[in-house]
Motif scaffolding. Sequence first.
Motif, PDB file in Angstrom:
ATOM      1  N   LYS A  98      32.546  57.020  27.222  1.00 19.11           N
ATOM      2  CA  LYS A  98      31.697  58.211  27.320  1.00 19.11           C
ATOM      3  C   LYS A  98      30.283  57.925  26.833  1.00 19.11           C
ATOM      4  N   GLN A  99      30.121  56.904  26.030  1.00 17.74           N
ATOM      5  CA  GLN A  99      28.788  56.545  25.545  1.00 17.74           C
ATOM      6  C   GLN A  99      27.981  55.792  26.599  1.00 17.74           C
ATOM      7  N   GLY A 100      28.657  55.408  27.689  1.00 19.40           N
ATOM      8  CA  GLY A 100      27.948  54.771  28.786  1.00 19.40           C
ATOM      9  C   GLY A 100      28.357  53.342  29.015  1.00 19.40           C
ATOM     10  N   MET A 101      28.745  53.020  30.278  1.00 19.26           N
ATOM     11  CA  MET A 101      29.096  51.653  30.658  1.00 19.26           C
ATOM     12  C   MET A 101      28.474  51.388  32.034  1.00 19.26           C
ATOM     13  N   LYS A 102      28.090  50.151  32.296  1.00 17.82           N
ATOM     14  CA  LYS A 102      27.509  49.761  33.569  1.00 17.82           C
ATOM     15  C   LYS A 102      28.396  48.718  34.237  1.00 17.82           C
ATOM     16  N   PHE A 103      28.538  48.866  35.554  1.00 22.71           N
ATOM     17  CA  PHE A 103      29.326  47.895  36.311  1.00 22.71           C
ATOM     18  C   PHE A 103      28.597  46.570  36.369  1.00 22.71           C
ATOM     19  N   GLU A 104      29.370  45.487  36.227  1.00 20.54           N
ATOM     20  CA  GLU A 104      28.777  44.161  36.359  1.00 20.54           C
ATOM     21  C   GLU A 104      28.419  43.875  37.814  1.00 20.54           C
ATOM     22  N   LYS A 105      29.237  44.387  38.741  1.00 18.66           N
ATOM     23  CA  LYS A 105      28.942  44.246  40.165  1.00 18.66           C
ATOM     24  C   LYS A 105      28.494  45.608  40.680  1.00 18.66           C
ATOM     25  N   PRO A 106      27.322  45.698  41.258  1.00 20.03           N
ATOM     26  CA  PRO A 106      26.786  46.996  41.675  1.00 20.03           C
ATOM     27  C   PRO A 106      27.655  47.735  42.691  1.00 20.03           C
ATOM     28  N   ASN A 107      28.444  47.001  43.494  1.00 21.05           N
ATOM     29  CA  ASN A 107      29.248  47.671  44.515  1.00 21.05           C
ATOM     30  C   ASN A 107      30.480  48.382  43.943  1.00 21.05           C
ATOM     31  N   ASN A 108      30.922  47.991  42.760  1.00 19.48           N
ATOM     32  CA  ASN A 108      32.118  48.609  42.183  1.00 19.48           C
ATOM     33  C   ASN A 108      31.838  50.068  41.831  1.00 19.48           C
ATOM     34  N   ASP A 109      32.899  50.883  41.947  1.00 20.11           N
ATOM     35  CA  ASP A 109      32.744  52.318  41.708  1.00 20.11           C
ATOM     36  C   ASP A 109      33.909  52.944  40.938  1.00 20.11           C
ATOM     37  N   THR A 110      34.773  52.110  40.335  1.00 24.36           N
ATOM     38  CA  THR A 110      35.937  52.649  39.621  1.00 24.36           C
ATOM     39  C   THR A 110      36.183  51.819  38.366  1.00 24.36           C
ATOM     40  N   TRP A 111      36.327  52.540  37.253  1.00 26.01           N
ATOM     41  CA  TRP A 111      36.717  51.893  35.994  1.00 26.01           C
ATOM     42  C   TRP A 111      38.245  51.958  35.860  1.00 26.01           C
ATOM     43  N   VAL A 112      38.838  50.825  35.443  1.00 30.53           N
ATOM     44  CA  VAL A 112      40.291  50.744  35.276  1.00 30.53           C
ATOM     45  C   VAL A 112      40.572  50.256  33.851  1.00 30.53           C
ATOM     46  N   LEU A 113      41.360  51.008  33.151  1.00 28.63           N
ATOM     47  CA  LEU A 113      41.753  50.633  31.787  1.00 28.63           C
ATOM     48  C   LEU A 113      43.082  49.889  31.862  1.00 28.63           C
ATOM     49  N   ARG A 114      43.072  48.628  31.433  1.00 31.77           N
ATOM     50  CA  ARG A 114      44.269  47.789  31.539  1.00 31.77           C
ATOM     51  C   ARG A 114      44.715  47.330  30.155  1.00 31.77           C
ATOM     52  N   PRO A 115      46.026  47.141  29.996  1.00 30.39           N
ATOM     53  CA  PRO A 115      46.531  46.625  28.713  1.00 30.39           C
ATOM     54  C   PRO A 115      45.991  45.229  28.437  1.00 30.39           C
ATOM     55  N   SER A 116      45.778  44.954  27.150  1.00 26.58           N
ATOM     56  CA  SER A 116      45.268  43.662  26.720  1.00 26.58           C
ATOM     57  C   SER A 116      46.076  43.166  25.527  1.00 26.58           C
ATOM     58  N   ASN A 117      46.186  41.860  25.405  1.00 26.88           N
ATOM     59  CA  ASN A 117      46.924  41.280  24.282  1.00 26.88           C
ATOM     60  C   ASN A 117      46.161  41.389  22.968  1.00 26.88           C
ATOM     61  N   LYS A 118      44.893  41.719  23.028  1.00 30.61           N
ATOM     62  CA  LYS A 118      44.074  41.853  21.832  1.00 30.61           C
ATOM     63  C   LYS A 118      43.834  43.324  21.526  1.00 30.61           C
ATOM     64  N   VAL A 119      44.091  43.696  20.283  1.00 27.32           N
ATOM     65  CA  VAL A 119      43.805  45.051  19.830  1.00 27.32           C
ATOM     66  C   VAL A 119      42.427  45.023  19.198  1.00 27.32           C
ATOM     67  N   THR A 120      41.419  45.556  19.909  1.00 28.70           N
ATOM     68  CA  THR A 120      40.022  45.461  19.474  1.00 28.70           C
ATOM     69  C   THR A 120      39.484  46.785  18.955  1.00 28.70           C
ATOM     70  N   THR A 121      40.370  47.720  18.659  1.00 30.87           N
ATOM     71  CA  THR A 121      39.915  49.065  18.275  1.00 30.87           C
ATOM     72  C   THR A 121      40.096  49.330  16.783  1.00 30.87           C
ATOM     73  N   GLY A 122      40.108  48.285  15.953  1.00 35.22           N
ATOM     74  CA  GLY A 122      40.188  48.495  14.516  1.00 35.22           C
ATOM     75  C   GLY A 122      41.252  47.627  13.869  1.00 35.22           C
ATOM     76  N   SER A 123      41.013  47.261  12.603  1.00 31.23           N
ATOM     77  CA  SER A 123      41.947  46.390  11.883  1.00 31.23           C
ATOM     78  C   SER A 123      43.255  47.098  11.563  1.00 31.23           C
TER      79      SER A 123
END
Length: 668
Positions: A562-587
């Motif tokens: 919600k704070q703002g993200m930009k697509f790396e490829k200008p043609n893309n138009d959908t954000w997808v949230l995928r599971p990751s092996n790294k938990v990067t949202t806090g210790s």
Amino acid sequence: MNLVEKLRIWWYELTGSDELPLDREVTSWLVSLTLHLAVLILLATLAFLLPNNDQYMITSVPLDVEEDLLPEEVHFSELTPVEIGALGNESVTNAEAAAPIEADISEILTEIEPISVIGEMPALDANVKMLTAPNPSDTMLVKGTGNVGTTAAVGAIDRITNEILLSLEQRPTLVVWLFDESGSLQSQREAISKRFNRVYEELGVVEAAGNPAFKHDEDKPLLTVVASFESTTTVYNKKPTGELEEIQDAMQAIDEKAAMIYENPEAASGQENVFGAVAQLAREYRKFRTRAPQRNVMLVVFTDESGNDFQNVDLAVETCKRSVIPVYVVGVPAPFGRRQAYVKYVDPDPRYDQSPQYVPVDSGPESLMPERIKLHFLGRNDGDERLESGFGAFGLARLAYETGGIFFSVHPNRRDGHVGRGQIDSMTTHLSRFFDPLVMRNYRPDYISESEYRSRLAGNMAKAALVQASSQSWTEQMEDIRLRFPVADEAELARSLSMAQREAAKLEPKLMQLVGTLAQGERDRDEITEPRWRAGYDLAMGRALAAKVRTEGYNTMLAMAKQGMKFEKPNNDTWVLRPSNKVTTGSVLSKEGEKARMYLERVVEEHGDTPWAYLAAKELETPFGWEWTETFTNVIARRQNQGNGNANPQPRMDNVPPKKPKRPVPKL
């Protein structure tokens, strides 16, 4: 002049003093002492001077004693044996157990002896070959294990036939056959009815030989009662009979009544009061246990549901135990940790729609109280998958276990690996996976009364926490979450992110409460000795923590977007949230993720080939962290196609037969 005066004069002449150093009392004491010493010396002298002729000699002579050798009871062979030990696999001192599971309480049933003996029962000539069927192996058939898996009811019938023969070797026997009247058991009853004739021909081999000892029913070694149950119990021959024709007529009457209920759903009450029926029949026929001529009494129940009168289970158990009446149940496997399973129903009349329908039926759970939390698996469309629990419904399995009978869980599609809906037979519950019965024996539920169950929960906080958490999640549906966010414009993206956060916000408190409840029992977890409870607590803790980490991390990732993200490829138009092996949202979440993984991996390692290990491995397939990815879905073009109403018309299908009508599903 006395002696004292003389001494005073002598002392005065010597010292010049009139007073003697010793007064009268001291003098008298000295005189007395002198006299007594003189007497003692005189007596001692006489003892040595008087002659003594008594002389003694002590000698020691060895005696000749004949040794009585003990009889030789043990002979030691000089040959070295090939194997040593006590049938143990680990070491010489480990003996092989006689039973696969240690009993919580040893039960010794006192047999009731007859009041008087009025005759002898001839031994049966069992030269007739026993019937064979897809029976489970002998290593699985242990009375009181609570469950024996088989693929057909006729296999259970053959085992029960053997139990009847064993009972007849002990004394005459009365067998009470009790059938469920529900429509879902119709095909099974037909197979059983055909088998029934052969069973009784086999059991009646002596009578068929024309033995005159069995002229009257009361003289016959085997008597039979046939009954059925729905909301009430119906007995078709109240007087036990030994005539096969009467038994066949009773079976036919049950089939006709069940067919009527099947065709006319309004005639069915919807209640299956199996425990009340068992208690009623046990009370009615226990007189055969006490009155001469005394008989064994066996009760065999056929049903495919768990029963609607669970409040009568204690009554049924105690009535049968007091009368020493074993109960054998031919039922269906209970779904793991769930009350309902789904029966595949296909209308038997070809004039109607033949597409399968899946109807919920009560066939579980396998435990007295819920011991499995209810959580969906993230990103999977398998819903709440039904697994085989390895046991029957708790009430019926406990009834068989505590009375010394056997519960046969019948499922025609029992096999290794995954079982799809299209692979199951009609009128069969869909269970997607089965487990090795020999392994599952070690995970038997606690077949005890409710009061004893609650007492055990009070004695261990981990067990109590598991049941409490399972009860919470049992009644609340855990929702799935949104992972794809098309971007038509920034305002719409913000709205969709906020809506997704709102759904996650509803889920977070439930998961926090779930984890908090389970954490209250964590200190008692290591005190649990039963494999079932250890697996249950570890799986619940691991899954609850994993869901909490994913949900809170999901919410954090949405806030970042919600704070703002930009697509790396200008043609893309959908954000997808995928599971990751790294938990990067806090210790904190990272540590909770490591803890969840520890619990889940321990379940997989310690409880292989069980439902707990299967679910733990399934949970571990999805990582606990998140990452944003991007893709192209042509959002704008899709929106335009949806708004112009120019959707391509469906092609016309000619020569397609009309659909058959569909009628309501009867009471199963």
